[in-house]
Design a protein around this motif. Structure first.
Motif, PDB file in Angstrom:
ATOM      1  N   CYS A   1       0.855  -1.184   0.000  1.00 12.52           N
ATOM      2  CA  CYS A   1       0.000   0.000   0.000  1.00 12.52           C
ATOM      3  C   CYS A   1       0.895   1.240   0.000  1.00 12.52           C
ATOM      4  N   HIS A   2       0.522   2.222  -0.808  1.00 15.66           N
ATOM      5  CA  HIS A   2       1.276   3.469  -0.883  1.00 15.66           C
ATOM      6  C   HIS A   2       0.349   4.659  -0.705  1.00 15.66           C
ATOM      7  N   LYS A   3       0.895   5.683  -0.105  1.00 16.54           N
ATOM      8  CA  LYS A   3       0.217   6.976  -0.034  1.00 16.54           C
ATOM      9  C   LYS A   3       1.231   7.996  -0.524  1.00 16.54           C
ATOM     10  N   ILE A   4       0.861   8.697  -1.584  1.00 18.34           N
ATOM     11  CA  ILE A   4       1.746   9.681  -2.196  1.00 18.34           C
ATOM     12  C   ILE A   4       1.021  11.020  -2.195  1.00 18.34           C
ATOM     13  N   VAL A   5       1.695  12.043  -1.689  1.00 24.12           N
ATOM     14  CA  VAL A   5       1.121  13.391  -1.692  1.00 24.12           C
ATOM     15  C   VAL A   5       2.022  14.260  -2.565  1.00 24.12           C
ATOM     16  N   LEU A   6       1.425  14.889  -3.569  1.00 21.76           N
ATOM     17  CA  LEU A   6       2.162  15.771  -4.470  1.00 21.76           C
ATOM     18  C   LEU A   6       2.250  17.174  -3.872  1.00 21.76           C
ATOM     19  N   GLN A   7       3.168  17.985  -4.374  1.00 16.58           N
ATOM     20  CA  GLN A   7       3.318  19.365  -3.894  1.00 16.58           C
ATOM     21  C   GLN A   7       2.029  20.161  -4.026  1.00 16.58           C
ATOM     22  N   THR A   8       1.199  19.817  -4.980  1.00 15.45           N
ATOM     23  CA  THR A   8      -0.069  20.517  -5.188  1.00 15.45           C
ATOM     24  C   THR A   8      -1.103  20.162  -4.133  1.00 15.45           C
ATOM     25  N   GLY A   9      -0.812  19.134  -3.329  1.00 14.89           N
ATOM     26  CA  GLY A   9      -1.766  18.679  -2.323  1.00 14.89           C
ATOM     27  C   GLY A   9      -2.561  17.461  -2.767  1.00 14.89           C
ATOM     28  N   THR A  10      -2.428  17.074  -4.018  1.00 12.75           N
ATOM     29  CA  THR A  10      -3.117  15.879  -4.507  1.00 12.75           C
ATOM     30  C   THR A  10      -2.621  14.663  -3.734  1.00 12.75           C
ATOM     31  N   THR A  11      -3.556  13.874  -3.235  1.00 12.07           N
ATOM     32  CA  THR A  11      -3.226  12.656  -2.498  1.00 12.07           C
ATOM     33  C   THR A  11      -3.594  11.450  -3.344  1.00 12.07           C
ATOM     34  N   ILE A  12      -2.649  10.521  -3.454  1.00 15.27           N
ATOM     35  CA  ILE A  12      -2.852   9.294  -4.220  1.00 15.27           C
ATOM     36  C   ILE A  12      -2.672   8.126  -3.260  1.00 15.27           C
ATOM     37  N   ARG A  13      -3.650   7.243  -3.215  1.00 12.47           N
ATOM     38  CA  ARG A  13      -3.564   6.021  -2.408  1.00 12.47           C
ATOM     39  C   ARG A  13      -3.691   4.859  -3.383  1.00 12.47           C
ATOM     40  N   THR A  14      -2.745   3.923  -3.341  1.00 11.46           N
ATOM     41  CA  THR A  14      -2.764   2.833  -4.310  1.00 11.46           C
ATOM     42  C   THR A  14      -1.881   1.666  -3.884  1.00 11.46           C
ATOM     43  N   CYS A  15      -1.964   0.579  -4.651  1.00  7.89           N
ATOM     44  CA  CYS A  15      -1.072  -0.576  -4.510  1.00  7.89           C
ATOM     45  C   CYS A  15       0.003  -0.429  -5.581  1.00  7.89           C
ATOM     46  N   LEU A  16       1.246  -0.615  -5.203  1.00  2.55           N
ATOM     47  CA  LEU A  16       2.334  -0.591  -6.176  1.00  2.55           C
ATOM     48  C   LEU A  16       3.302  -1.720  -5.872  1.00  2.55           C
ATOM     49  N   ASP A  17       3.963  -2.219  -6.929  1.00  3.15           N
ATOM     50  CA  ASP A  17       4.992  -3.230  -6.748  1.00  3.15           C
ATOM     51  C   ASP A  17       6.144  -2.596  -5.980  1.00  3.15           C
ATOM     52  N   SER A  18       6.799  -3.418  -5.178  1.00  2.00           N
ATOM     53  CA  SER A  18       7.939  -2.914  -4.427  1.00  2.00           C
ATOM     54  C   SER A  18       8.904  -4.054  -4.161  1.00  2.00           C
ATOM     55  N   ASN A  19      10.072  -3.700  -3.716  1.00  3.99           N
ATOM     56  CA  ASN A  19      11.102  -4.669  -3.400  1.00  3.99           C
ATOM     57  C   ASN A  19      10.886  -5.151  -1.966  1.00  3.99           C
ATOM     58  N   PRO A  20      10.621  -6.454  -1.749  1.00  2.00           N
ATOM     59  CA  PRO A  20      10.341  -6.932  -0.394  1.00  2.00           C
ATOM     60  C   PRO A  20      11.511  -6.766   0.574  1.00  2.00           C
ATOM     61  N   SER A  21      12.738  -6.685   0.064  1.00  2.20           N
ATOM     62  CA  SER A  21      13.881  -6.512   0.961  1.00  2.20           C
ATOM     63  C   SER A  21      14.069  -5.042   1.349  1.00  2.20           C
ATOM     64  N   GLU A  22      13.400  -4.149   0.631  1.00  7.64           N
ATOM     65  CA  GLU A  22      13.455  -2.720   0.958  1.00  7.64           C
ATOM     66  C   GLU A  22      12.070  -2.134   0.696  1.00  7.64           C
ATOM     67  N   ILE A  23      11.232  -2.108   1.724  1.00  6.36           N
ATOM     68  CA  ILE A  23       9.840  -1.700   1.566  1.00  6.36           C
ATOM     69  C   ILE A  23       9.693  -0.273   1.030  1.00  6.36           C
ATOM     70  N   ASN A  24      10.666   0.598   1.298  1.00  2.00           N
ATOM     71  CA  ASN A  24      10.592   1.987   0.834  1.00  2.00           C
ATOM     72  C   ASN A  24      11.188   2.185  -0.557  1.00  2.00           C
ATOM     73  N   HIS A  25      11.381   1.103  -1.285  1.00  2.00           N
ATOM     74  CA  HIS A  25      11.977   1.160  -2.620  1.00  2.00           C
ATOM     75  C   HIS A  25      11.236   2.127  -3.544  1.00  2.00           C
ATOM     76  N   THR A  26       9.924   2.078  -3.552  1.00  2.00           N
ATOM     77  CA  THR A  26       9.135   2.933  -4.437  1.00  2.00           C
ATOM     78  C   THR A  26       9.326   4.403  -4.093  1.00  2.00           C
ATOM     79  N   CYS A  27       9.280   4.731  -2.823  1.00  2.00           N
ATOM     80  CA  CYS A  27       9.460   6.132  -2.415  1.00  2.00           C
ATOM     81  C   CYS A  27      10.857   6.626  -2.779  1.00  2.00           C
ATOM     82  N   ARG A  28      11.864   5.775  -2.594  1.00  2.00           N
ATOM     83  CA  ARG A  28      13.224   6.162  -2.979  1.00  2.00           C
ATOM     84  C   ARG A  28      13.325   6.361  -4.496  1.00  2.00           C
TER      85      ARG A  28
END
Length: 168
Positions: free
Chosen positions: A85-112
């Protein structure tokens, strides 16, 4: 006494098996198209945006709505990849909540990856697509509002254990 212990142990094993087989469910919405998706998250219909991350609908949502915002390596699904599960907030204030693939050994891979993509193209990136906040989590409904989680299997186990202890 041994029979009660065996019964309690059987229930614990049974509950553990049910939890292993469950799929991750995350909120999936975008505050540009649905204002209730913004923070604080208050959907008008409970569980309205809750989806099973393994479904094709989840993958199609990312391709349709997030392709223009996120790098292609994040919106294209990888067969067999772990989804979070991901929550992404853009500089404009837009909030996105979604499922995204990620690296299980590094859960924050997508954010990085999002931070790296933004830093590589700082001059050319549209300001409305800059990331203000990104978070990743691996529990059901964890990308919604902060709230206490209720676990049916653990509540059931607690009731059974209480019953067995009181019966002695």
């Amino acid at each position: 006494m041994a029979r009660q212990g065996f019964t309690a142990l059987s229930f614990v094993v049974l509950l553990a098996v049910f939890e292993i087989g469950s799929c991750l469910r995350c909120y999936q919405c975008n505050s540009q198209t649905d204002p209730s998706c913004a923070d604080p998250y208050k959907p008008q219909v409970p569980n309205k945006h809750l989806v099973d991350c393994t479904t094709q609908d989840s993958i199609n949502y990312n391709i349709q709505f997030l392709r223009s915002i996120l790098p292609p390596e994040l919106t294209n699904s990888i067969a067999g990849a772990t989804r979070y599960c991901h929550k992404i907030v853009l500089q404009t204030g837009t909030t996105i909540r979604t499922c995204l693939d990620s690296n299980p050994s590094e859960i924050n891979h997508t954010c990085r990856s999002l931070e790296n993509a933004a830093s590589k193209s700082m001059q050319s990136i549209d300001p409305s697509f800059k990331i203000k906040h990104c978070s990743v989590c691996d529990k059901d409904s964890c990308n919604g509002a902060s709230s206490a989680a209720f676990s049916v299997p653990l509540a059931t186990l607690a009731l059974i254990a209480t019953y067995l202890l009181c019966k002695q």
